[in-house]
Design an enzyme around this catalytic site. Structure first.
Site, PDB file in Angstrom:
ATOM      1  N   ASP A 254      34.532 -22.571  48.283  1.00 51.25           N
ATOM      2  CA  ASP A 254      34.316 -23.922  48.803  1.00 51.25           C
ATOM      3  C   ASP A 254      33.883 -23.917  50.263  1.00 51.25           C
ATOM      4  O   ASP A 254      34.072 -22.944  50.995  1.00 51.25           O
ATOM      5  CB  ASP A 254      35.578 -24.772  48.643  1.00 51.25           C
ATOM      6  CG  ASP A 254      36.789 -24.188  49.379  1.00 51.25           C
ATOM      7  OD1 ASP A 254      36.942 -22.950  49.384  1.00 51.25           O
ATOM      8  OD2 ASP A 254      37.577 -24.969  49.934  1.00 51.25           O
TER       9      ASP A 254
ATOM     10  N   GLU B 289      40.119 -23.597  49.229  1.00 55.01           N
ATOM     11  CA  GLU B 289      40.741 -22.875  50.342  1.00 55.01           C
ATOM     12  C   GLU B 289      40.811 -23.733  51.596  1.00 55.01           C
ATOM     13  O   GLU B 289      41.804 -23.728  52.324  1.00 55.01           O
ATOM     14  CB  GLU B 289      39.954 -21.586  50.621  1.00 55.01           C
ATOM     15  CG  GLU B 289      40.603 -20.669  51.644  1.00 55.01           C
ATOM     16  CD  GLU B 289      40.086 -20.860  53.071  1.00 55.01           C
ATOM     17  OE1 GLU B 289      40.550 -20.132  53.970  1.00 55.01           O
ATOM     18  OE2 GLU B 289      39.224 -21.731  53.304  1.00 55.01           O
TER      19      GLU B 289
ATOM     20  N   ASP C 266      36.568 -13.197  56.530  1.00 55.23           N
ATOM     21  CA  ASP C 266      36.697 -14.642  56.732  1.00 55.23           C
ATOM     22  C   ASP C 266      37.236 -14.935  58.127  1.00 55.23           C
ATOM     23  O   ASP C 266      38.302 -15.521  58.290  1.00 55.23           O
ATOM     24  CB  ASP C 266      37.620 -15.246  55.660  1.00 55.23           C
ATOM     25  CG  ASP C 266      37.554 -16.771  55.630  1.00 55.23           C
ATOM     26  OD1 ASP C 266      36.705 -17.352  56.325  1.00 55.23           O
ATOM     27  OD2 ASP C 266      38.360 -17.375  54.901  1.00 55.23           O
TER      28      ASP C 266
END
Length: 388
Positions: A90, A151, A175
């Site tokens: 997402d 997330e 990330d």
């Protein structure tokens, strides 16, 4: 200037192909809970690389479109322990109608949408890395992709993950806004705190003497509450205030929401206790009441420098001629939740900047290095285990 790599797999990472793939994936609209188009793309693409796909039912817990995707590649040598790479499908906001712009080696949107580099950069890099692994012909163990949904809303997909479906035990999550080479070994504990403050509603002209302004109770509590940077390990914030009916009504209730993060569980609990007691004192002093609710968001993690994951990534960064450094962050990631559920993983930087804004960007250098480092990690993981 061409970088001399000592990773055969990383050498096969194709910059033009990766940039093209990233731009294609960034344009796929997939805000939190609405990831079905992203999942459809991956369902088409990953089997071409030899992955077998499984979806869980996490989305049924929050009315999402699709569950977490777990993709398994058997590798060329099943005697090697499997290694996973994880990220989320997402984006925090839509990327519909994205118009990417490349300027001086950096990819931006045109300023009307986010770019979606958080974290389509990792998704695209994982795919390109697997292409490079296959094209290089290097032997490798099983590879697993753990791709979560929802997330951005608070690591929700990872919380509802069907963990028995996952075969690997160790892995990496690209990330973080740090350049490629950043290795995050420690993440925070985090909890939300809610205050439901009650005074007594009254009309300012008809019965003002009966009013006890809940806003003023909240304000007195906040003025005496330690917020912001509590110490080098702990942060606290009040970020939500809801209340009030009419400008002529003394407000009888207000709700406040906040969050505490700390590397120390004890410091987190002490700060939450301080915030609760401070508001309770204010409510009592001004003849009101307060109900307090604390919701645990996620647990912290702390990976040793001696862990094989750290040793592997340190060597892999050397193999692609990138400087590495160890650090910690008070930012949360799926890393927290995966570690909490019996896996062992660390967060790695992939260099996106100004995330969650229309100024979001990523350099082509960081994008390519994410692909290279992923390939080098797969190669180095195999070599390290074969030499044991």
């Amino acid at each position: 200037m061409k970088v001399e790599l000592t990773s055969k797999a990383a050498e096969k990472v194709n910059e033009e192909r990766l940039v093209k793939l990233f731009l294609e994936m960034a344009k796929i609209n997939g805000p939190s809970g609405k990831e079905s188009l992203v999942a459809a793309f991956l369902t088409d693409e990953l089997p071409k690389l030899g992955f077998q796909l499984t979806f869980d039912e996490a989305h049924t817990n929050f009315n999402g479109e699709v569950g977490n995707l777990i993709a398994w590649h058997k590798g060329t040598d099943d005697t090697i322990p499997p290694l996973f790479f994880s990220t989320h499908m997402d984006t925090v906001l839509p990327t519909e109608h994205l118009k990417p712009i490349i300027k001086d080696g950096v990819i931006y949107s045109d300023g009307t949408t986010i770019l979606g580099a958080d974290d389509r950069a990792a998704l695209a890099s994982y795919i390109e890395a697997m292409r490079a692994i296959i094209e290089s012909g290097v032997p490798h163990g099983p590879i697993e992709l753990i791709l979560t949904v929802n997330e951005q809303a608070g690591l929700v997909g990872a919380k509802y993950m069907d963990y028995p479906k996952i075969k690997s035990k160790k892995g990496y999550i690209f990330d973080s806004s740090g350049d490629v080479g950043q290795i995050i070994l420690q993440g925070p504990y985090s909890s939300r705190i809610w205050f439901m403050i009650n005074g007594n509603a009254a009309h300012i002209a008809l019965n003002a003497e009966e009013g006890r302004n809940a806003f003023l109770i909240a304000a007195k509590g906040l003025l005496n509450m330690k917020l912001g940077e509590i110490d080098s390990e702990t942060l606290a914030n009040i970020g939500i205030i809801h209340g009030g009916e009419l400008t002529s009504i003394i407000p009888g209730s207000v709700t406040l929401g906040g969050e505490v993060r700390s590397f120390s569980k004890e410091k987190l609990e002490a700060q939450l206790k301080h915030m609760q007691e401070t508001m309770e004192v204010a409510a009592k002093k001004y003849q009101g009441t307060v109900e307090v609710r604390i919701d645990e968001k996620y647990l912290g993690f702390n990976i040793s420098e001696e862990n094989i994951l750290v040793q592997t990534v340190t060597k892999a960064t050397d193999n692609i001629q990138v400087s590495s450094y160890l650090t910690k962050t008070l930012g949360g990631a799926d890393t927290n939740v995966l570690n909490e559920n019996g896996l062992t993983c660390i967060t790695l930087g992939n260099g996106f900047q100004n995330i969650h804004s229309f100024r979001e960007n990523i350099s082509i250098e960081n994008l390519v290095n994410t692909g290279r480092l992923t390939a080098a990690l797969i190669e180095q993981w195999y070599e390290r285990h074969k030499s044991q």
